[in-house]
Design a protein around this motif. Structure first.
Motif, mmCIF file in Angstrom:
data_model
loop_
_atom_site.group_PDB
_atom_site.id
_atom_site.type_symbol
_atom_site.label_atom_id
_atom_site.label_comp_id
_atom_site.label_asym_id
_atom_site.label_seq_id
_atom_site.Cartn_x
_atom_site.Cartn_y
_atom_site.Cartn_z
ATOM 1 N N LEU A 61 13.415 6.448 -1.255
ATOM 2 C CA LEU A 61 12.557 5.465 -0.598
ATOM 3 C C LEU A 61 12.193 4.324 -1.539
ATOM 4 C CD1 LEU A 61 11.284 5.225 2.134
ATOM 5 C CD2 LEU A 61 9.264 6.305 1.261
ATOM 6 N N ALA A 75 1.645 4.018 -3.047
ATOM 7 C CA ALA A 75 1.514 5.467 -2.832
ATOM 8 C C ALA A 75 2.797 6.188 -3.216
ATOM 9 C CB ALA A 75 1.149 5.747 -1.378
ATOM 10 N N VAL A 76 3.960 5.559 -2.932
ATOM 11 C CA VAL A 76 5.235 6.193 -3.307
ATOM 12 C C VAL A 76 5.384 6.249 -4.822
ATOM 13 C CG1 VAL A 76 7.726 5.908 -3.221
ATOM 14 C CG2 VAL A 76 6.411 5.687 -1.161
ATOM 15 N N MET A 89 0.829 -1.205 0.000
ATOM 16 C CA MET A 89 0.000 0.000 0.000
ATOM 17 C C MET A 89 0.865 1.258 0.000
ATOM 18 S SD MET A 89 -3.178 0.699 -0.062
ATOM 19 C CE MET A 89 -4.012 2.280 -0.141
ATOM 20 N N PHE A 90 1.865 1.257 0.903
ATOM 21 C CA PHE A 90 2.763 2.412 0.975
ATOM 22 C C PHE A 90 3.616 2.515 -0.279
ATOM 23 C CE2 PHE A 90 6.556 4.630 2.544
ATOM 24 C CZ PHE A 90 5.947 5.758 3.057
ATOM 25 N N LEU A 140 13.646 12.483 -2.388
ATOM 26 C CA LEU A 140 13.340 11.688 -1.193
ATOM 27 C C LEU A 140 12.490 10.468 -1.556
ATOM 28 C CD1 LEU A 140 12.630 14.490 1.389
ATOM 29 C CD2 LEU A 140 14.612 13.064 1.188
ATOM 30 N N LEU A 141 11.491 10.675 -2.433
ATOM 31 C CA LEU A 141 10.649 9.532 -2.811
ATOM 32 C C LEU A 141 11.431 8.518 -3.641
ATOM 33 C CD1 LEU A 141 7.125 10.960 -3.532
ATOM 34 C CD2 LEU A 141 8.042 9.916 -1.508
ATOM 35 N N GLY A 187 3.192 8.908 -6.067
ATOM 36 C CA GLY A 187 3.741 10.202 -5.685
ATOM 37 C C GLY A 187 4.862 10.652 -6.602
#
Lengths: 88, 96
Positions: free
Chosen positions: A53, A5-6, A1-2, A49-50, A9
């Motif tokens: 990650l 979203a990344v 899920m995260f 940053l994304l 994004g």
């Protein structure tokens, strides 16, 4: 899920950076262009940053730190040039 | 779960800053929307990354980046606003 979203994004930040770049190209006033360049800097830091990650490679964080400092000095120099007529 | 929420809030604020720079009528209000929206959005994004990872060195580095952005970004917005105010008021006024 995260992770989903990344990924979304990263695409959203690319689209937003393109939109602000168009604004910097055809902004009517000088301050619009300066503000748009500053916003491109902030959005690229968020993109770094994304990406860090997403790929698990935290060397992008150091790139973001140096990028913030360099863009700060550049914008202050441009504002000083337009307020006082020269850089020195 | 908290990090997902903070990530979505940060992306929302970055998007609303871009919407403000496109839709607002005069340069000073565009300056307001762009500066505030970007600073708050990047702050929430950094908060999401701090919650999401466990390394203490990366946490210190992210907090340092957040402090730097929170100090630098309003200062630059203030400088650009003083330049715009000097242009509006015809060459006088505006704090250095």
């Amino acid at each position: 899920m995260f992770d989903v979203a990344v990924d979304l994004g990263v695409w959203l930040l690319l689209i937003l950076t393109g939109a602000v770049l168009v604004r910097a190209f055809l902004g009517p006033a000088l301050t619009d262009r300066l503000l748009a360049v500053n916003m491109i800097t902030t959005k690229l830091v968020a993109l770094f940053l994304l990406l860090a990650l997403q790929e698990g490679n935290w060397v992008y964080l150091d790139v973001a730190l140096v990028f913030v400092l360099a863009a700060c000095v550049a914008t202050v120099a441009i504002v000083k040039f337009f307020q006082e007529g020269s850089l020195l | 779960m908290f990090s997902l929420g903070f990530l979505l809030i940060g992306l929302f604020f970055l998007m609303s800053g871009t919407l403000g720079i496109w839709r607002l009528p005069d340069p000073l209000s565009r300056l307001h929307a762009g500066g505030l929206g970007d600073t708050l959005g990047l702050g929430f994004l950094l908060l999401a990354l701090i919650i999401n990872q466990q390394d203490i060195g990366l946490t210190v580095k992210l907090i340092f980046l957040g402090l730097m952005v929170i100090i630098i970004n309003p200062v630059i917005t203030h400088l650009v606003a003083s330049l715009e105010y000097k242009n509006i008021s015809g060459g006088k006024g505006g704090s250095s």
